[in-house]
Design an enzyme around this catalytic site. Structure first.
Site, PDB file in Angstrom:
ATOM      1  N   ASN A 109     -10.124   2.114  -4.871  1.00  0.00           N
ATOM      2  CA  ASN A 109      -8.947   2.946  -5.156  1.00  0.00           C
ATOM      3  C   ASN A 109      -7.909   2.711  -4.070  1.00  0.00           C
ATOM      4  O   ASN A 109      -8.232   2.317  -2.950  1.00  0.00           O
ATOM      5  CB  ASN A 109      -9.340   4.422  -5.182  1.00  0.00           C
ATOM      6  N   HIS A 111      -4.632   4.795  -2.188  1.00  0.00           N
ATOM      7  CA  HIS A 111      -4.110   6.157  -2.018  1.00  0.00           C
ATOM      8  C   HIS A 111      -2.887   6.101  -1.101  1.00  0.00           C
ATOM      9  O   HIS A 111      -2.907   5.419  -0.074  1.00  0.00           O
ATOM     10  CB  HIS A 111      -5.184   7.060  -1.407  1.00  0.00           C
ATOM     11  N   SER A 138      -3.732   3.420   1.818  1.00  0.00           N
ATOM     12  CA  SER A 138      -5.115   3.063   2.139  1.00  0.00           C
ATOM     13  C   SER A 138      -5.839   2.560   0.893  1.00  0.00           C
ATOM     14  O   SER A 138      -5.725   3.162  -0.177  1.00  0.00           O
ATOM     15  CB  SER A 138      -5.879   4.283   2.661  1.00  0.00           C
ATOM     16  N   ASP A 147     -10.905  10.918  -2.532  1.00  0.00           N
ATOM     17  CA  ASP A 147     -10.138  10.172  -1.525  1.00  0.00           C
ATOM     18  C   ASP A 147     -10.892  10.090  -0.194  1.00  0.00           C
ATOM     19  O   ASP A 147     -10.277  10.048   0.875  1.00  0.00           O
ATOM     20  CB  ASP A 147      -8.760  10.809  -1.302  1.00  0.00           C
TER      21      ASP A 147
END
Length: 215
Positions: A109, A111, A138, A147
């Site tokens: 992912n 972020h 990030s 997260d």
């Protein structure tokens, strides 16, 4: 080097998807986007995928009875493309533990903050309100903690005098388009993996902050 099959999950415009498409078009990149899946039929990222000749699927979360049912169907759809890596690119769904665990070590992912700062939403506004001198984005492996997974790479940029939420967001987006393709390529090349202690690059444990790139 064998291709690394990737499925990208989106909900919106797909600018990070486009950055990945552009990066993979370069020579000797073993990453290959096998499919793009969206939970919204109107996501412009689907058009980007179709323009690049990438298969697309839509799974409308509103058609399912709860998160577990949707995630089970999503797993089935993803696994039909036999991916080595699943990439979240603006996929606006909180994933169930069952989904996350199914893809442990294969789920990335991005972020828009310097994690662990500002998990969740409104990251640029929160950075400005806090008077931060630096902000960024990030890439991390996904775990059950929102997260909160091990960091792979962060782009750090200065907060400028007079920055607004919009100007800061625009500069962070530019860095997202830089570091996400980098992390995906590392994984596709076999250089990046999730170890017992955290993210590993070239066989070495990355620091808690991940690989830092300053602009």
């Amino acid at each position: 080097m064998a291709d690394c099959n990737i499925v990208v999950l989106i909900s919106g415009s797909g600018s990070n998807l486009q950055a990945l498409i552009d990066s993979i078009a370069q020579d000797s990149n073993p990453a290959r986007i096998a499919a793009v899946i969206s939970n919204r039929a109107d996501a412009y990222g689907l058009v980007r995928a179709q323009n690049a000749g990438i298969p697309t699927r839509v799974l409308d979360h509103r058609q399912f009875d709860g998160r577990e049912a949707f995630d089970a169907a999503l797993i089935e759809a993803i696994d039909g493309f036999d991916p080595q890596l699943v990439v979240l690119a603006g996929f606006m769904r909180i994933l169930t533990p069952g989904f996350v665990n199914h893809y442990t070590g294969r789920l990335l992912n991005i972020h828009p903050s310097l994690l662990p700062k500002y998990k969740g939403l409104h990251t640029h506004q929160r950075a400005l309100e806090a008077g931060d001198s630096e902000h960024g984005c990030s890439v991390h492996f996904v775990t059950e903690e929102l997260d909160g997974g091990p960091l792979v790479v962060q782009a750090v940029l200065p907060v400028l005098p007079g920055d607004t939420v919009e100007s800061l967001a625009q500069r962070v987006h530019q860095q997202e388009h830089r570091i996400y393709p980098l992390a995906v390529r590392w994984f596709a090349e076999g250089r990046l993996r999730l170890g017992a202690q955290g993210a590993m690059l070239d066989g070495k444990l990355l620091p808690a902050s991940g690989h830092l790139i300053r602009t």
